[in-house]
Design a protein around this motif. Sequence first.
Motif, PDB file in Angstrom:
ATOM      1  N   GLN A  34       0.860  -1.170   0.000  1.00 19.34           N
ATOM      2  CA  GLN A  34       0.000   0.000   0.000  1.00 19.34           C
ATOM      3  C   GLN A  34       0.898   1.223   0.000  1.00 19.34           C
ATOM      4  OE1 GLN A  34      -2.696   0.589   3.237  1.00 19.34           O
ATOM      5  NE2 GLN A  34      -4.240   1.350   1.837  1.00 19.34           N
ATOM      6  N   LEU A  53      -7.494  -0.076  -2.867  1.00 22.80           N
ATOM      7  CA  LEU A  53      -8.314  -1.098  -2.223  1.00 22.80           C
ATOM      8  C   LEU A  53      -8.760  -2.195  -3.174  1.00 22.80           C
ATOM      9  CD1 LEU A  53     -10.623   0.561   0.417  1.00 22.80           C
ATOM     10  CD2 LEU A  53      -8.693  -0.968   0.740  1.00 22.80           C
ATOM     11  N   VAL A  72      -0.938  -7.374   3.455  1.00 20.26           N
ATOM     12  CA  VAL A  72      -0.791  -6.035   2.902  1.00 20.26           C
ATOM     13  C   VAL A  72       0.259  -5.324   3.745  1.00 20.26           C
ATOM     14  CG1 VAL A  72      -1.931  -3.854   2.378  1.00 20.26           C
ATOM     15  CG2 VAL A  72      -3.206  -5.994   2.252  1.00 20.26           C
ATOM     16  N   ASN A  74       2.364  -1.718   4.520  1.00 14.52           N
ATOM     17  CA  ASN A  74       2.214  -0.279   4.368  1.00 14.52           C
ATOM     18  C   ASN A  74       3.558   0.374   4.023  1.00 14.52           C
ATOM     19  OD1 ASN A  74       2.077   2.497   4.969  1.00 14.52           O
ATOM     20  ND2 ASN A  74       0.293   2.138   6.259  1.00 14.52           N
TER      21      ASN A  74
ATOM     22  N   THR B 327      -9.408  -1.144   6.753  1.00 18.33           N
ATOM     23  CA  THR B 327     -10.090  -1.903   5.699  1.00 18.33           C
ATOM     24  C   THR B 327      -9.164  -2.796   4.899  1.00 18.33           C
ATOM     25  OG1 THR B 327     -10.187   0.329   4.861  1.00 18.33           O
ATOM     26  CG2 THR B 327     -12.233  -0.928   4.903  1.00 18.33           C
ATOM     27  N   SER B 328      -8.007  -2.281   4.540  1.00 16.50           N
ATOM     28  CA  SER B 328      -7.150  -3.034   3.638  1.00 16.50           C
ATOM     29  C   SER B 328      -6.246  -3.984   4.406  1.00 16.50           C
ATOM     30  CB  SER B 328      -6.274  -2.078   2.844  1.00 16.50           C
ATOM     31  OG  SER B 328      -5.403  -1.431   3.728  1.00 16.50           O
ATOM     32  N   GLY B 329      -6.186  -3.841   5.716  1.00 19.33           N
ATOM     33  CA  GLY B 329      -5.304  -4.696   6.492  1.00 19.33           C
ATOM     34  C   GLY B 329      -3.897  -4.148   6.598  1.00 19.33           C
ATOM     35  N   SER B 330      -3.622  -3.005   5.983  1.00 15.49           N
ATOM     36  CA  SER B 330      -2.281  -2.467   6.140  1.00 15.49           C
ATOM     37  C   SER B 330      -2.306  -1.375   7.209  1.00 15.49           C
ATOM     38  CB  SER B 330      -1.760  -1.922   4.817  1.00 15.49           C
ATOM     39  OG  SER B 330      -1.784  -0.528   4.804  1.00 15.49           O
ATOM     40  N   LEU B 331      -1.161  -1.087   7.758  1.00 10.33           N
ATOM     41  CA  LEU B 331      -1.146  -0.318   8.991  1.00 10.33           C
ATOM     42  C   LEU B 331      -0.539   1.060   8.857  1.00 10.33           C
ATOM     43  CD1 LEU B 331       0.222  -3.339  10.929  1.00 10.33           C
ATOM     44  CD2 LEU B 331      -2.124  -2.576  10.975  1.00 10.33           C
ATOM     45  N   ASP B 332      -1.256   2.018   9.372  1.00  6.34           N
ATOM     46  CA  ASP B 332      -0.709   3.358   9.533  1.00  6.34           C
ATOM     47  C   ASP B 332      -0.342   3.499  10.996  1.00  6.34           C
ATOM     48  OD1 ASP B 332      -0.896   4.383   6.998  1.00  6.34           O
ATOM     49  OD2 ASP B 332      -3.015   4.831   7.218  1.00  6.34           O
TER      50      ASP B 332
END
Lengths: 374, 392
Positions: A34, A53, A72, A74, B327-332
């Motif tokens: 992402q 998405l 996923v 980041n 939602t996407s499963g990735s992390l901020d």
Amino acid sequence: MEKVVVGMSGGVDSSVAAYLLQKQGYEVIGITMQIWQDEDVCSMEENGGCCGLSAVEDARRVASVLDIPYYVMNFKQEFRDNVIDYFVGEYLQARTPNPCIACNRYVKWEALLKRSLDIGASYIATGHYASIDKLPNGRFSIKKSVTQAKDQTYALYNLTQHQLSHTLMPVGAFEKDKIRELAKELKLPVANKPDSQEICFVPDNDYAGFIANYLEEKRQKRSDVSTDGDKQFQGMLPGNYVNTAGEIIGKHRGLIHYTVGQRKGLGIAMGQPAFVVELRPESNEVVIGGANEVFSDRLIANRLNFMAIEDLDGEMVVDAKIRYSHKGARATIKRTGPDEILCIFEEPQRAITPGQAVVFYDGDYVVGGGTIIK
Amino acid sequence: MDKKIYLDNAATTKTRPEVVEAMLPYFTDLYGNPSSVYEFATQNKKAVDEARETIAKAMGAEISEIYFTGSGTEADNWALKATADAYAAKGNHIITSKIEHHAILHTCEYLQKHGVEVTYIDVDENGILKLDELEKAIRPTTILISVMFANNEIGTIQPIKEIGAIAKKHNVLFHTDAVQAFGQLEINVDDFGIDMMSASAHKLNGPKGIGFLYIRKGIKIRSLIHGGAQERQRRAGTENVPGIVGFGKAVEIALETMEERTKKEIMLRNLLMKRVLEEIPFVRVNGDKVRRLPNNANFSFQFIEGESLLIMLDMKNICGSSGSACTSGSLDPSHVLLAIGLPHEVAHGSLRLTVSEDITEEDINYTVDRVKEIVEKLRQMSPLYEDFMKKR
């Protein structure tokens, strides 16, 4: 079993790449990166969600069909620091950047490879149509794909030897048609998206609007940045059009709106087709000339990366490609400084653009490349 | 170990077998629509009312004050949007905290685009709301204070009674998002001065897809969902009868077992925190040490990426989380960890583990051993850690 992380976009190529590696006996882990997403939720709603998405959902479905673990990751921060900031910075300095090259080197490879090695993988893999070979001199280089129409090596010239030694490109050995066929046979639920020519993070290709928004956002977040008179924002200030004789012939809208070789959207009449010949950030001028003035037989490049050779000794005859869509032209390269190279073409080339990459080939192999400075 | 160790009970919980059993007849035999006139359907209406009664009693509310929704998030949306609408004549100002769930924060952002003013109150380094700032933020136009009962990431429990008293003193409505707290902590709406409260069944061993909003009698409320007379004409849509029955059963069991269950969770959680703090260097516990949900542990490990840690734990069959799932499963980096003052890079190396009564001491020990190994391995590959160790 060796682990390999496949960067999955949900498209045909990376999906089949994952399948091919699984067949070859690797333990395959699917990852979608992402990288860019509108952080403002409300505007996301207005735009009907974000592109990222749907890629995640497509890739997740493929991973589930292949029965491989999928995550996923980041990389927004890395993308912002290495791609967006660079992209905006280059435009503000009157250069025309290629963000895909920066993304490949620093995000898709450096950051993803680091995290893949962290979680115990030996390689990362992609769905690029290219192959990586170890040459007799012990160096790794990228070879153009058998699918010539879809050559993707130009944007990969900047990868390091370390990165190449940990990378697999399994689809490079096949024709695109064969890959599509395989996807169909396997009933992979892949999105058949057309290859986009646009920059992924710039909606509607309106990069000038994007830059203005980005700077405004930055200004709001950091009170120490001011837009008036600040040198880094000069690319947005209106200035003069001049002809090649140095005479002022009109007003331009700010350097970020122009690129070398541009003909459309200039808004001036010269009695003959007019082209942008040069951008001069120091005087905030856009130089306009006729068709023949856009051609040049030489360029200087820096920020060099060598692939098939360790370094350049003396001169070398290569095919040089000056933009993604350029076919490549015969040229001689030689060093002119510790990180500078002079490239002289046999025939003058149209619109050699500072900021773009020049990539050198020896046959099908990437010799190396750099960033055009003039 | 092939068994899955589930340490993400703040994300969702396993539906209890007794709950599933209670729900089953409402799929197969008693499938009527509660709105219908015939006898066959009135049985369903009765089941819904019984569940409503169980839930109302559990929090000292009246039966008519419980409105079922599709989720805790819907309840949060409803509370905020409907109050902004119904009380527009009084004012357009809402006060909330910086560490709310996105169900509240994103709804506030939405409302801000529609003319509502929102003040986000700071929390201290343990995540506790600054009450003096809260009181100072109240204006004549303030219509609502919305502060979560307990935080989903760091487990900090807010001084709800004090917030309720401040709201009452200034004649402002008080909503609390109790999605994490309901079923884990004793809640009485009158004692705490709560006017509206959101909760969700799947956080307390009930089914997914069912929540409720408690609305104190006398409060003006507008519908969020239109199209039928269900839920006293306030929330249209055919009742999720099996869900509601399951919610009722889950609440009943949660209350019965609260004392014993909480004791066990605290014991496991404390063992987990103790071992991690003692055996892994450069780690901190996030959230308040005392005013904390019984099942929550939240750590920040310096020099590592929480994302890599989670993936590697998953490879060892351990389910954890880092911040809140998106939602996407990735992390901020979590807004909660940033709000309690953690720098970005420390917030990135965070791990939330939330236990349940199904977890054993052996599970905890296995987990700590794996966390230890993985953190060590990740640090060995971290340039930041290398630099840090050189400088020492």
